[in-house]
Enzyme design. Structure first.
Site, mmCIF file in Angstrom:
data_model
loop_
_atom_site.group_PDB
_atom_site.id
_atom_site.type_symbol
_atom_site.label_atom_id
_atom_site.label_comp_id
_atom_site.label_asym_id
_atom_site.label_seq_id
_atom_site.Cartn_x
_atom_site.Cartn_y
_atom_site.Cartn_z
ATOM 1 C CG HIS A 232 7.569 0.927 -22.238
ATOM 2 N ND1 HIS A 232 7.723 2.523 -22.359
ATOM 3 C CD2 HIS A 232 6.250 1.358 -21.697
ATOM 4 C CE1 HIS A 232 6.723 2.956 -22.194
ATOM 5 N NE2 HIS A 232 6.413 2.633 -21.862
ATOM 6 C CB CYS B 29 9.174 4.877 -24.362
ATOM 7 S SG CYS B 29 10.734 5.837 -23.208
#
Ligand SMILES: *[C@@H]1O[C@H](CO)[C@@H](O)[C@H](O)[C@H]1NC(C)=O
Ligand SMILES: *[C@@H]1O[C@H](CO)[C@@H](O)[C@H](O)[C@H]1NC(C)=O
Ligand SMILES: *[C@@H]1O[C@H](CO)[C@@H](O)[C@H](O)[C@H]1NC(C)=O
Ligand SMILES: *[C@@H]1O[C@H](CO)[C@@H](O)[C@H](O)[C@H]1NC(C)=O
Ligand SMILES: *[C@@H]1O[C@H](CO)[C@@H](O)[C@H](O)[C@H]1NC(C)=O
Ligand SMILES: *[C@@H]1O[C@H](CO)[C@@H](O)[C@H](O)[C@H]1NC(C)=O
Length: 522
Positions: free
Chosen positions: A140, A84
């Site tokens: 993130h 990610c």
């Protein structure tokens, strides 16, 4: 006399200047936008596998994605990163991980780390170009200091969660404390837990028991409804779907009564819900009269996680790995400004290309960024021109545990986890991750394929254009090509910054911050 004559000239000059200024962005990009720079809607799915979209032959139904992709350009030689944070960091910065210090692992919620502040983001550059910029969903890219929040990284507004994953309904997550450099070790038994949902910078408490795919879709639809069309819109829609945990309202799994595997069935429902969300967003754009002036991009952030319902068949490996199953991404672009619409392209493209591509297309410039690793691919996407990209550095992770013997000590330490694509070839060194081919669990139609690699093997060469499933290792047949690609790795390694992977900081504890994950260092 003279003065009088000068007057009309001045007016003409002013008018010319005005025309020039208004057309400037279009002239710069070589593209004349008849209705101003287009809206950009970028949907990023999480952990969405190669074999999980209808048009790749999946048993999962994705009518909206299939239709959009079918009318647009399918990117069928498109790469993201295996996990990610790395993909998101390259999307936002246009720079390889070896140049941002994010080459190892992800940013854990407990770590004081973030995408470096020294280079503007995609959102910064689009805002500079005159866009109204909005992010919804997963971030993130770090939040330990306020400076790293999306609202400080080029977005006018933000609604979403800052960490990497959480419960879809309670918006709650727990995280371990992680070791300092040396590995992915867990430092203590202590776990930190808290809520993670924010409206701009303010913690949100009123969405409990509401499913995130629906919450985020509704936010996007409202944002589009209320968008003042004086400015073009940049919407970065980073769905939580379809990352674990496997959770979905039951309605969405009814179509999948024939899937026996429980994980796959729930996952299929999660995909259907996301597909419906994409339909709602495109409907909202149509209702607002914006769709005909929109460039719509869809991308996954990495390969599917086979341990959580995802699948990448027939590709080898999955999320986390340097095999194609970890990195060859689902992606397409839809826009009426695409001349070769209704096609697919095998031209090479990488997630780091979006910043120069979208900013360039919008008539902006990339001034002020640190040197970019991405290329402007707009001519490739919209006109079918050849890709300017000949190479992709997939990664070099010097912190990953080494594997095997150093076979080419004069060039590049082959124990190091790394991979590179050059033209039609791909080279992998070190430990690429689990090397199995995993068929979709719901079928028994596929013959199992097994890897016969020796356990300590650490160099593979594939002619990946003819062998995308990575079945035929050519490294002993073509040592010359191996050496050439190792030299490219050595070159990239010489440009790398040291990896940044700090030890977890106990002050991150949500208990100290009203029960929410959020900035803890001022
Ligand atoms: C491609 O665009 C043209 C012109 O807008 C349109 O007529 C045609 O239907 C489109 N093709 C597909 C496959 O969507
Ligand atoms: C899409 O819109 C419909 C109608 O408003 C709504 O019922 C549905 O929940 C929405 N889907 C998602 C995923 O938000
Ligand atoms: C898009 O559609 C709207 C409403 O139908 C119309 O007002 C506008 O001029 C169109 N824009 C373009 C770029 O065709
Ligand atoms: C961007 O950089 C180019 C090349 O250095 C320069 O010509 C141009 O004026 C710059 N644009 C802006 C908006 O600063
Ligand atoms: C990459 O460069 C670093 C720093 O110069 C060096 O320590 C490391 O050994 C190099 N790695 C490889 C695999 O060559
Ligand atoms: C790779 O993953 C498969 C499927 O989970 C598992 O059966 C196999 O043992 C793993 N192989 C290794 C070497 O870890």
């Amino acid at each position: 006399m003279l003065l009088e004559q000068a007057r009309p000239d001045k007016a003409v000059c002013r008018m010319l200047a005005f025309v020039l200024i208004s057309l400037w962005p279009a002239l710069v990009s070589g593209q004349l936008w008849p209705f101003g720079p287009p809206n950009i809607v970028f949907v990023l799915a999480d952990d969405y596998g190669f074999n999980d979209v209808g048009y790749h032959g999946s048993e999962i139904l994705t009518p909206n994605l299939d239709k959009l992709a079918g009318e647009g350009v399918k990117l069928e030689n498109y790469y993201v990163q295996p996990i990610c944070t790395p993909t998101r960091s390259q999307l936002m910065s246009g720079r390889y991980q070896i140049h941002t210090g994010l080459q190892h692992d992800i940013i854990w919620a407990t770590q004081p780390n973030g995408l470096p502040l020294d280079s503007p983001t995609l959102a910064d550059k689009l805002r500079e170009t005159g866009y109204s910029t909005h992010a919804i969903g997963k971030w993130h890219l770090g939040f330990y200091k306020e400076d790293y929040l999306p609202t400080r990284r080029g977005f006018d507004s933000y609604y979403g969660y800052l960490t990497g994953s959480e419960d879809y309904n309670t918006h709650y997550r727990c995280d371990d404390m992680h070791d300092a450099p040396g590995g992915d070790g867990v430092d203590t038994d202590e776990r930190m837990c808290g809520y993670d949902l924010r409206d701009n910078e303010v913690p949100v408490k009123d969405q409990l028991e509401k499913y995130s795919t629906q919450v985020f879709t509704e936010k996007a639809v409202n944002l589009i409804k209320n968008h003042e069309q004086k400015k073009p819109l940049f919407l970065y829609m980073a769905y939580q779907a379809v990352h674990s945990p496997l959770e979905v309202p039951e309605d969405y799994t009814w179509n999948y009564y024939n899937i026996q595997d429980k994980n796959r069935k729930t996952y299929a429902g999660m995909v259907s819900c996301m597909d419906e969300g994409v339909g709602n967003i495109t409907d909202a754009l149509k209702k607002a009269g914006m769709w005909n002036n929109t460039v719509f991009v869809f991308s996954t952030d990495n390969g599917g996680e086979i341990l959580a319902g995802g699948n990448n068949w027939p590709l080898r490996g999955w999320k986390h790995s340097l095999w194609e199953g970890g990195m060859r991404g689902v992606g397409f672009v839809h826009s009426r400004f695409i001349q070769n619409n209704g096609t697919q392209t095998k031209e090479l493209m990488h997630v780091s290309d979006w910043l120069p591509t979208l900013v360039g297309m919008a008539g902006g410039d990339t001034n002020g960024t640190k040197p970019l690793d991405g290329y402007n691919q707009w001519e490739m996407i919209s006109k079918g021109k050849p890709s300017p990209r000949k190479e992709i550095l997939h990664n070099i992770d010097i912190m990953f545990p080494p594997k095997g013997d150093n076979l080419y000590p004069d060039i590049f330490d082959t124990r190091t986890r790394a991979a590179i694509r050059v033209g039609e070839y791909k080279l992998i060194t070190g430990d690429p991750g689990n090397s199995s081919w995993i068929p979709p669990p719901s079928t028994s139609l596929y013959f199992p394929k097994t890897s016969h690699d020796a356990p300590e093997k650490n160099v593979w060469l594939f002619h990946v254009t003819s062998d995308p499933d990575e079945e035929i290792d050519l490294s002993s047949k073509h040592p010359d090509i191996v050496k050439e690609l190792l030299q490219r790795l050595a070159y990239y390694n010489s440009t790398a910054v040291p990896p940044v992977y700090p030890k977890s900081d106990p002050n991150c504890d949500p208990k100290l911050h009203n029960g929410f994950w959020g900035p803890w260092v001022s």
